[in-house]
Design an enzyme around this catalytic site. Structure first.
Site, PDB file in Angstrom:
ATOM      1  N   HIS A 165       0.824  -1.210   0.000  1.00 44.17           N
ATOM      2  CA  HIS A 165       0.000   0.000   0.000  1.00 44.17           C
ATOM      3  C   HIS A 165       0.857   1.259   0.000  1.00 44.17           C
ATOM      4  CE1 HIS A 165      -3.098  -2.963   0.879  1.00 44.17           C
ATOM      5  NE2 HIS A 165      -3.889  -2.099   0.263  1.00 44.17           N
ATOM      6  N   GLU A 200     -11.183 -11.178  -3.317  1.00 42.35           N
ATOM      7  CA  GLU A 200      -9.720 -11.049  -3.251  1.00 42.35           C
ATOM      8  C   GLU A 200      -9.079 -12.194  -2.467  1.00 42.35           C
ATOM      9  OE1 GLU A 200      -8.857  -7.279  -1.361  1.00 42.35           O
ATOM     10  OE2 GLU A 200     -10.468  -7.508   0.077  1.00 42.35           O
ATOM     11  N   ASP A 224      -4.688  -8.641  -3.669  1.00 39.33           N
ATOM     12  CA  ASP A 224      -4.726  -9.672  -2.630  1.00 39.33           C
ATOM     13  C   ASP A 224      -4.998 -11.045  -3.229  1.00 39.33           C
ATOM     14  OD1 ASP A 224      -4.045  -8.452  -0.189  1.00 39.33           O
ATOM     15  OD2 ASP A 224      -5.959  -7.403  -0.181  1.00 39.33           O
ATOM     16  N   CYS A 261     -10.579  -3.824  -9.425  1.00 37.30           N
ATOM     17  CA  CYS A 261      -9.999  -2.589  -8.889  1.00 37.30           C
ATOM     18  C   CYS A 261      -8.606  -2.797  -8.315  1.00 37.30           C
ATOM     19  CB  CYS A 261     -10.923  -1.971  -7.843  1.00 37.30           C
ATOM     20  SG  CYS A 261     -11.252  -3.055  -6.441  1.00 37.30           S
TER      21      CYS A 261
HETATM   22  C1  PEP Z   1      -6.841  -5.602  -3.916  1.00 37.09           C
HETATM   23  O1  PEP Z   1      -6.526  -6.382  -3.003  1.00 37.09           O
HETATM   24  O2  PEP Z   1      -6.668  -5.864  -5.104  1.00 37.09           O
HETATM   25  C2  PEP Z   1      -7.460  -4.296  -3.607  1.00 37.09           C
HETATM   26  C3  PEP Z   1      -7.952  -3.544  -4.541  1.00 37.09           C
HETATM   27  O3  PEP Z   1      -7.461  -3.906  -2.307  1.00 37.09           O
HETATM   28  P1  PEP Z   1      -6.150  -3.395  -1.538  1.00 37.09           P
HETATM   29  O4  PEP Z   1      -5.079  -3.149  -2.566  1.00 37.09           O
HETATM   30  O5  PEP Z   1      -6.514  -2.159  -0.812  1.00 37.09           O
HETATM   31  O6  PEP Z   1      -5.835  -4.515  -0.623  1.00 37.09           O
HETATM   32 MG    MG Z   2      -7.244  -6.041  -0.965  1.00 35.73          MG
END
Ligand code: PEP
Ligand code: MG
Length: 583
Positions: free
Chosen positions: A195, A440, A464, A511
């Site tokens: 992140h 995910e 994820d 996403c």
């Molecule tokens: C993902 O896991 O692809 C997602 C969009 O959520 P994050 O990246 O915030 O875990």
């Molecule tokens: Mg995620």
């Protein structure tokens, strides 16, 4: 002299500036008494901080091996000495003893012991001893930082064009960077889909993570170039190098300007298939960028960032105000808010005390599990969202769903919160906002048909999904080469989820970071996805990619790809398709 360090280019662009080394371990120390029956807890707290420090040093030790042999040997020797000190030196024994004897907190005990050791060193005038003293201070500073759990230092008093150099940065640290003063950053530790990387892209900051050797070799005040495209850090560049990068920066800017004309164009393939392009969002300041890039709404608001860098939980009013303002700016376009997804590499001080280490584990108390365990937190978010729903279309997205029970419970609770609010006389949307699930986790993907019957929509989280399917930590630079969304297992789960959504007539979007990388666009379209959500600055280049490709050809190519068993061959088939313009 010019020096070059290679790492992972996680956020593109070229950043020029002056190095600012992010100091570790600076925190305010208060001394307080510990009741006798809590002494064992305090000793455990110390042991946890020592363990965390040992883990950090072991990781740095691994990284050091990637340096040229002479540097690897010298740094390795130093890190070994630090590790050794954490295993039972006078420092560690002394702090344990001080906590027991004086019944004081671990931070104060550490400070006292450090002062005593320093006093002893002072009496000896010897260069070797002086360097040992600096080692003790560095080790103590690391333990202190981990005890204080206060790693963030706001970057708000930096001069313009600062380049941050750090051992490691959390997503919360990164969220505090102001792109007006920070030109980019680099760290020794950190993976491509962490992140921290996502936050760098959101803020448009060139960033190189996992660059072994940058700490120690760069001094505050050095001139630095961050090449976020190639994953390269250049220290004290020669005039020739500087000119090369200045040209590259101008070319990048021109490329972005050329794409700006696409802002109001629909994303249609050459054979007329519409693809919806939305934005991911972490911080409210991103809204201008989202609108300027022509996003058709927010497909993922990572609400956990509202919980970071603060001592208490954000209340209903704080959240409502943010959602309302965003909806007003979006002017009728949807805002998809994901409920709190604290966990893994995203932590919040206000929750660590309640859940301890489980919250930091990717398999622990995180996402929807945490919200169902703490209905007070979920209720606050639901109430803020239902109130905001009067100002525009809101969608509620649940993170880390693993079973239909998660969704059933969350929906029942949403209904209860709504009933209560109606009784209080509050205006809330009727019908209630759609409730969807992030897909995910492999278990959720494989249960997609059942989940589709209890969800109003799906959002595939490929970050994820890749991490859990391949058992590869997205935030660990040492396994970055194994984090491969083109692995056939990941693609099958994406395909299966998409088909389940289509079979059950619910909308499905993707996403994860794949959505914003033009390399994957044809494949995602070919697998049936028509709704993508990404970092806003990627929207123009994805749109351009869609405009130049035929959906029919993308489907044909995806069919060929889905027959493959090797991700290398999949990558080749995909890149070859793109090189030929998607026809
Ligand atoms: C993902 O896991 O692809 C997602 C969009 O959520 P994050 O990246 O915030 O875990
Ligand atoms: Mg995620």
């Amino acid at each position: 002299m010019e020096q070059i360090f290679d790492g992972l280019g996680v956020s593109g662009g070229i950043g020029f500036g002056i190095a600012h080394i992010r100091e570790s371990g600076v925190c305010e120390i208060n001394e307080y008494c510990i009741p006798t029956d809590h002494i064992d807890d305090e000793l455990t707290r110390l042991e946890n901080a020592l363990e965390k420090s040992r883990n950090q040093l072991s990781k740095l030790r691994q990284k050091a091996n990637q340096l040229p042999p002479a540097a690897a040997e010298e740094l390795g020797f130093l890190l070994d000495a630090h590790l050794h000190m954490l295993k039972g030196s006078r420092l560690v024994r002394g702090v344990n003893q001080h906590i027991r004897d004086y019944k004081i907190n671990a931070e104060a005990a550490l400070q006292h012991v450090l002062d005593e050791i320093s006093e002893g060193f002072k009496a000896l005038d010897d260069a070797y001893i002086a360097s040992r003293q600096s080692d003790v201070h560095q080790v103590a500073a690391r333990v202190m930082r981990n005890l204080c759990e206060e790693p963030h230092q706001p970057f708000n008093d930096l001069p313009d064009n600062s380049v941050i150099i750090a051992e490691e940065l959390t997503p919360a640290d990164t969220a505090l960077m102001n792109p007006k003063t920070v030109a980019g950053f680099t760290t020794v530790l950190g993976g491509p889909e962490s992140h921290t990387a996502i936050m760098a892209r959101a803020l448009g900051l060139p960033a190189v993570l996992g660059a072994a050797g940058v700490i120690g070799a760069i001094n505050t005040g050095d001139s630095v170039i961050i090449d976020g495209d190639a994953g390269r850090v250049i220290v004290n560049p020669s005039d020739k190098t500087r000119r090369f990068y200045q040209r590259r920066a101008i070319e990048n800017e021109e490329k972005n300007k050329r794409l700006a004309y696409l802002k109001d164009r629909e994303a249609l393939t050459s054979d007329g298939v519409k693809v919806t392009l939305k934005a991911n969002m972490e911080l409210p300041v991103e809204i201008d960028n989202i609108i300027n890039n022509g996003a058709e709404g927010v497909g993922l608001l990572r609400s956990e960032f509202m919980y970071m860098n603060r001592d208490s939980l954000p209340d209903e009013h704080v959240q409502y105000k943010i959602f309302k303002e965003l909806l007003e700016r979006l002017d009728g376009k949807p805002l998809t808010v994901r409920t709190l997804d604290i966990g893994g590499d995203k932590t919040a001080k206000s929750l660590i005390e309640d859940f301890g280490n489980s919250i930091c584990s990717p398999l622990g108390m995180r996402g929807i599990r945490l919200s169902l365990n703490r209905p007070d937190i979920l209720e606050t978010q639901y109430r803020a969202l239902l109130r905001a729903g009067q100002h525009g279309p809101v969608k509620i997205l649940l993170p880390m769903v693993t079973s239909i029970n998660d969704v059933r419970q969350a929906r029942l609770f949403l209904q209860q919160v709504a009933d209560k609010m109606r009784k209080e006389g509050m205006d809330i949307p009727d019908p209630l906002p759609p409730l969807g699930a992030m897909i995910e986790v492999p278990g959720a993907a494989l249960s997609a048909d059942a989940l589709a019957r209890v969800c109003d929509f799906f959002a595939i989280g490929s970050n994820d999904l890749t991490m859990y399917t391949l058992a590869t930590d997205r935030a660990d630079e040492q396994v970055a080469h194994l984090f491969d969304p083109l692995h056939p297992a990941v693609l099958r789960l994406i395909q299966f989820t998409t088909q389940a959504a289509l079979r059950n007539n619910i909308p499905v979007s993707l996403c994860g970071e794949m959505a914003g990388n033009p390399r994957f666009t044809a494949l995602l379209l070919g697998l049936g996805i028509r709704d993508l959500s990404m970092s806003a600055s990627n929207i123009p280049k994805i749109k351009q990619r869609i405009l130049e490709m035929a959906e029919q050809s993308a489907v044909q190519r995806a069919n060929i790809i889905m027959d493959q068993t090797d991700s290398g061959r999949i990558a080749m088939l995909l890149d070859d398709f793109s090189d030929r313009g998607g026809f």
